[in-house]
Every structure is written in C-alpha cells, then in structure tokens.
Design a protein around this motif. Sequence first.
Motif, PDB file in Angstrom:
ATOM      1  N   ALA A  50     102.202  31.796  -7.955  1.00 36.01           N
ATOM      2  CA  ALA A  50     102.465  31.438  -6.633  1.00 36.01           C
ATOM      3  C   ALA A  50     101.861  32.670  -5.875  1.00 36.01           C
ATOM      4  O   ALA A  50     101.871  32.411  -4.466  1.00 36.01           O
ATOM      5  N   GLU A  51     101.999  33.807  -6.088  1.00 39.34           N
ATOM      6  CA  GLU A  51     101.639  35.044  -5.452  1.00 39.34           C
ATOM      7  C   GLU A  51     100.130  35.361  -5.659  1.00 39.34           C
ATOM      8  O   GLU A  51      99.594  36.048  -4.746  1.00 39.34           O
ATOM      9  N   ALA A  52      99.363  34.747  -6.699  1.00 40.45           N
ATOM     10  CA  ALA A  52      98.002  35.016  -6.815  1.00 40.45           C
ATOM     11  C   ALA A  52      97.100  34.813  -5.655  1.00 40.45           C
ATOM     12  O   ALA A  52      96.882  33.656  -5.015  1.00 40.45           O
ATOM     13  N   GLY A  53      96.266  35.765  -5.192  1.00 36.39           N
ATOM     14  CA  GLY A  53      95.405  35.494  -3.995  1.00 36.39           C
ATOM     15  C   GLY A  53      95.964  35.885  -2.723  1.00 36.39           C
ATOM     16  O   GLY A  53      95.465  35.747  -1.794  1.00 36.39           O
ATOM     17  N   ARG A  54      97.503  35.916  -2.458  1.00 34.76           N
ATOM     18  CA  ARG A  54      98.117  35.859  -1.264  1.00 34.76           C
ATOM     19  C   ARG A  54      98.149  37.259  -0.437  1.00 34.76           C
ATOM     20  O   ARG A  54      98.260  37.541   0.480  1.00 34.76           O
ATOM     21  N   GLY A  55      98.258  38.327  -1.550  1.00 32.55           N
ATOM     22  CA  GLY A  55      98.507  39.484  -1.112  1.00 32.55           C
ATOM     23  C   GLY A  55      99.614  39.886  -0.381  1.00 32.55           C
ATOM     24  O   GLY A  55      99.934  40.838   0.330  1.00 32.55           O
ATOM     25  N   GLN A  56     100.736  39.144  -0.668  1.00 31.45           N
ATOM     26  CA  GLN A  56     102.134  39.320  -0.198  1.00 31.45           C
ATOM     27  C   GLN A  56     103.284  38.938  -1.212  1.00 31.45           C
ATOM     28  O   GLN A  56     102.875  37.784  -2.103  1.00 31.45           O
ATOM     29  N   PRO A  57     104.542  39.464  -1.333  1.00 34.94           N
ATOM     30  CA  PRO A  57     105.091  38.770  -2.179  1.00 34.94           C
ATOM     31  C   PRO A  57     105.803  37.444  -1.940  1.00 34.94           C
ATOM     32  O   PRO A  57     105.828  37.034  -0.780  1.00 34.94           O
ATOM     33  N   VAL A  58     106.442  36.745  -2.844  1.00 36.07           N
ATOM     34  CA  VAL A  58     106.682  35.117  -2.510  1.00 36.07           C
ATOM     35  C   VAL A  58     108.075  35.387  -3.082  1.00 36.07           C
ATOM     36  O   VAL A  58     108.627  35.546  -4.270  1.00 36.07           O
ATOM     37  N   GLN A  59     109.124  34.702  -2.188  1.00 36.19           N
ATOM     38  CA  GLN A  59     110.314  34.388  -2.632  1.00 36.19           C
ATOM     39  C   GLN A  59     110.546  32.842  -2.595  1.00 36.19           C
ATOM     40  O   GLN A  59     109.962  32.146  -1.950  1.00 36.19           O
ATOM     41  N   PHE A  60     111.254  32.408  -3.765  1.00 36.48           N
ATOM     42  CA  PHE A  60     111.466  31.011  -3.816  1.00 36.48           C
ATOM     43  C   PHE A  60     112.918  30.633  -3.533  1.00 36.48           C
ATOM     44  O   PHE A  60     113.823  31.200  -3.498  1.00 36.48           O
ATOM     45  N   VAL A  61     112.815  29.238  -2.451  1.00 40.73           N
ATOM     46  CA  VAL A  61     114.003  28.520  -2.243  1.00 40.73           C
ATOM     47  C   VAL A  61     114.212  27.827  -3.264  1.00 40.73           C
ATOM     48  O   VAL A  61     113.291  26.437  -3.088  1.00 40.73           O
ATOM     49  N   VAL A  62     114.763  27.614  -4.323  1.00 37.43           N
ATOM     50  CA  VAL A  62     115.054  26.666  -5.410  1.00 37.43           C
ATOM     51  C   VAL A  62     115.585  25.331  -5.077  1.00 37.43           C
ATOM     52  O   VAL A  62     116.466  25.292  -4.491  1.00 37.43           O
TER      53      VAL A  62
END
Length: 204
Positions: free
Chosen positions: A114-126
């Motif tokens: 999910a974070e690959a290539g985004r340059g920013q952390p990702v949070q999940f809303v499950v």
Amino acid sequence: MRTILAGAVGALIIAAPARAEAVPTLLRDWTALNSLCRGGSGDDPRTQAACDRRDALDRRLVAAGWCYGRPGDIGAQRTWQPCGGAAGQPAQAGTGTPQGAARRALLDAARGPAEAGRGQPVQFVVHALNRDGPWAFLFARMQRPDGRPLGRGADDLGSNDYAALLRQDGGGWRVVDFTVGPTDVAWENWDRRYGAPASVFAVR
C-alpha cells in the motif's frame, strides 16, 4: 453448440434468489456454470459470461455460510460444504477477527504494497480483517496517519480502497496478492487461484 451454450447461460442467469434456504439451487447452478466456464472456449464471450455468473454465485454461497473446501485441501478435494461442519448441520463462520498483537502484525505485513511508491505512510481504516488458519484477508480504506485523504497520482485507480490476501509461514505473514484502488471485487477469484478458503473473503 454455441446456441446451446448461450441458452444454458441465459437460463442460469435468472436462477433463484440468494436465500439460505435456496442453497441447493445455488449449488446446482454453480456446478452447471462451473462446467460451462471450465469447458468453454477461452475466447468466447459466453464462456466469460458463465465464469462471471459462477463467481457471483460464489459470493452468494459464502454469504449463506458455505465454504469451498478446507485449509490444506488440494484442488480435487475442494467442494462446497457448510463452513461449520458436515452437510446438514448448521453452518458456522470459519473465520475469526484478529485482535491485539495479531491484528497489528497482519496490518504491518499488509502495509508494504500500500505504501510502495507513495513516499508517505499509510493508515488503514479497516472494513474487514478475517483470518482462517494460515490465511488472512484485509479490506480497508487508505488514508494519511492524520486522517486526511491520500494524494492520488495519475497512475492510481478509482478509489483509496486496498485489499490484500496474506498467508502465514515460518517467517510470519506475507502478502500473497493485493489490489490498490479497486472499483470492483478484484479478489473474487483469489480463493481458487491460491487455494485460500472462500469464507476468509467475507466483507460485510
């Protein structure tokens, strides 16, 4: 031959409604459509129509509490059966929802693609996090850790949704397959492709 195939698909498309008591009808229609899907010509759109309809029945059977095989079954052993036990007994969900450290481990393992290539952390809303034996499935919305939407690039698809299938081995959880930004049920054939239990993909 083509006329017969088209007629069979058309008849099955108007099959019985998705009710728990209609499972025998769903199983009958699934078997017929599976035969048309597997036995038809790969470049014939009517074959794809049969496959699509069969996949739709997959989801209706899962919603009714049925599983296609058990963890560890090889392809030839996989059949539809109540998730909770032998045929004729009440169906019970075969999946659980991980909590605590188990939940964190799964989300951390799923976060890489999910974070690959985004340059920013990702949070999940499950929306769904299911585990059945060594298999787990995540369906979530991606956002920034502060709750703001992610900035989407031109190569992203039409949503901030994310889905991942994971399997546990000696080294922990690993992502088997994933989809970023889906606008449909992109994982609908992952159970057959990877041998995962169909019940793990339940999204309510």
